[in-house]
Motif scaffolding. Structure first.
Motif, mmCIF file in Angstrom:
data_model
loop_
_atom_site.group_PDB
_atom_site.id
_atom_site.type_symbol
_atom_site.label_atom_id
_atom_site.label_comp_id
_atom_site.label_asym_id
_atom_site.label_seq_id
_atom_site.Cartn_x
_atom_site.Cartn_y
_atom_site.Cartn_z
ATOM 1 N N ASN A 154 -16.844 -28.430 48.670
ATOM 2 C CA ASN A 154 -16.590 -28.204 47.209
ATOM 3 C C ASN A 154 -15.617 -29.314 46.519
ATOM 4 N N VAL A 155 -15.297 -30.352 47.455
ATOM 5 C CA VAL A 155 -14.614 -31.566 46.628
ATOM 6 C C VAL A 155 -15.605 -32.275 45.960
ATOM 7 N N PRO A 156 -15.008 -32.285 44.580
ATOM 8 C CA PRO A 156 -15.853 -33.069 43.759
ATOM 9 C C PRO A 156 -16.002 -34.499 44.267
ATOM 10 N N ILE A 157 -17.328 -35.004 43.904
ATOM 11 C CA ILE A 157 -17.621 -36.413 44.409
ATOM 12 C C ILE A 157 -17.178 -37.265 43.373
ATOM 13 N N SER A 158 -16.705 -38.564 43.520
ATOM 14 C CA SER A 158 -16.277 -39.508 42.571
ATOM 15 C C SER A 158 -16.886 -40.942 42.838
ATOM 16 N N ASN A 159 -17.967 -41.157 42.659
ATOM 17 C CA ASN A 159 -18.674 -42.692 42.765
ATOM 18 C C ASN A 159 -19.539 -42.869 41.750
ATOM 19 N N LYS A 161 -22.657 -43.592 41.768
ATOM 20 C CA LYS A 161 -24.114 -43.218 42.206
ATOM 21 C C LYS A 161 -24.407 -41.800 41.984
ATOM 22 N N TYR A 162 -23.393 -40.876 42.307
ATOM 23 C CA TYR A 162 -23.801 -39.435 42.155
ATOM 24 C C TYR A 162 -22.853 -38.640 41.384
ATOM 25 N N ALA A 163 -23.447 -37.996 40.537
ATOM 26 C CA ALA A 163 -22.469 -37.447 39.548
ATOM 27 C C ALA A 163 -21.918 -36.026 40.115
ATOM 28 N N SER A 164 -22.489 -35.495 40.976
ATOM 29 C CA SER A 164 -22.212 -34.172 41.379
ATOM 30 C C SER A 164 -22.339 -34.101 42.832
#
Length: 227
Positions: A154-159, A161-164
């Motif tokens: 459940n850690v939000p992704i932050s890059n 290429k992928y918004a979620s």
């Protein structure tokens, strides 16, 4: 006067016969009533007993059906498949990287994300090919339909290429799918792919160990009983 007294005394002496007759009549009426009541109650009791027997019998049958329905029968085809998968993965030396589970859907191979992906990426690692090649052989031998599922913590992704996490999990499932289709030339109609993001965890996301378990790709050998 003396004659009248004798008459009165005679009348008084016979009066007990009337009382006795009344008593006998009342006693007969009492016992007749009791007999009638007893007879009616016996019938009602028998009727009540029959109803209770039927009710208990129905309840027992319902309980038996519910208990039987609540038990998943052993699918020996899945059991045999699980044993074959364990044997092949054991011989290939990669069984330590795969968790094998049998559930109502079929036989599931759960692969930790770090085995096949870099953090935040859906591109397969080069070393992932060895493991997936063994899985491809298993798929060929089994003949079952295959579902590939991507999961994250459940850690939000932050890059960029992928918004979620949902997009990342879907992209990872698709990457594994495309490996089987392009690199292994497998039949597309046997496969389905889905991404669930963080929404189907197998452990708590409150610690690093749980989050590691949740970041995974599941490859499901779908039970043939499910069509």
């Amino acid at each position: 006067m003396r004659k009248r007294r004798k008459t009165e005394e005679h009348d008084n002496a016979d009066r007990w016969v009337v009382s006795y007759a009344d008593f006998i009549t009342l006693l007969f009426a009492f016992f007749a009533t009791m007999y009638a009541i007893s007879h009616v109650d016996a019938g009602k009791l028998e009727q009540f007993t029959g109803s209770m027997r039927s009710a208990f019998k129905s309840a027992e049958q319902s309980a038996s059906v519910s208990m039987i329905e609540g038990i998943n029968p052993v699918n020996y085809s899945d059991l045999q498949m699980e044993q074959e998968i364990r044997t092949m993965l054991g011989k290939s030396g990669i069984i330590d990287h795969v968790k094998i589970i049998r559930d109502e859907r079929g036989v599931l191979l759960s692969i930790g994300d770090s085995v096949v992906f870099d953090t935040g990426s859906a591109a397969l690692k080069q070393e992932a090919g060895k493991l997936l090649a063994v899985v491809a052989d298993l798929i060929r031998n089994a003949g079952n339909d295959i579902i590939i599922e991507g999961h994250t913590d459940n850690v939000p992704i932050s890059n960029s290429k992928y918004a979620s996490n949902w997009e990342l999990s879907t992209a990872r499932a698709t990457s594994v799918l495309m490996y089987f289709l392009k690199e292994q030339n497998m039949q597309p109609s046997r496969f389905a792919a889905a991404g669930y993001g963080e929404y189907k965890p197998v452990a708590a996301n409150t610690n690093p160990e749980g989050r590691t378990l949740n970041r995974r790709v599941d490859i499901i050998f779908r039970s043939k009983r499910n069509g």
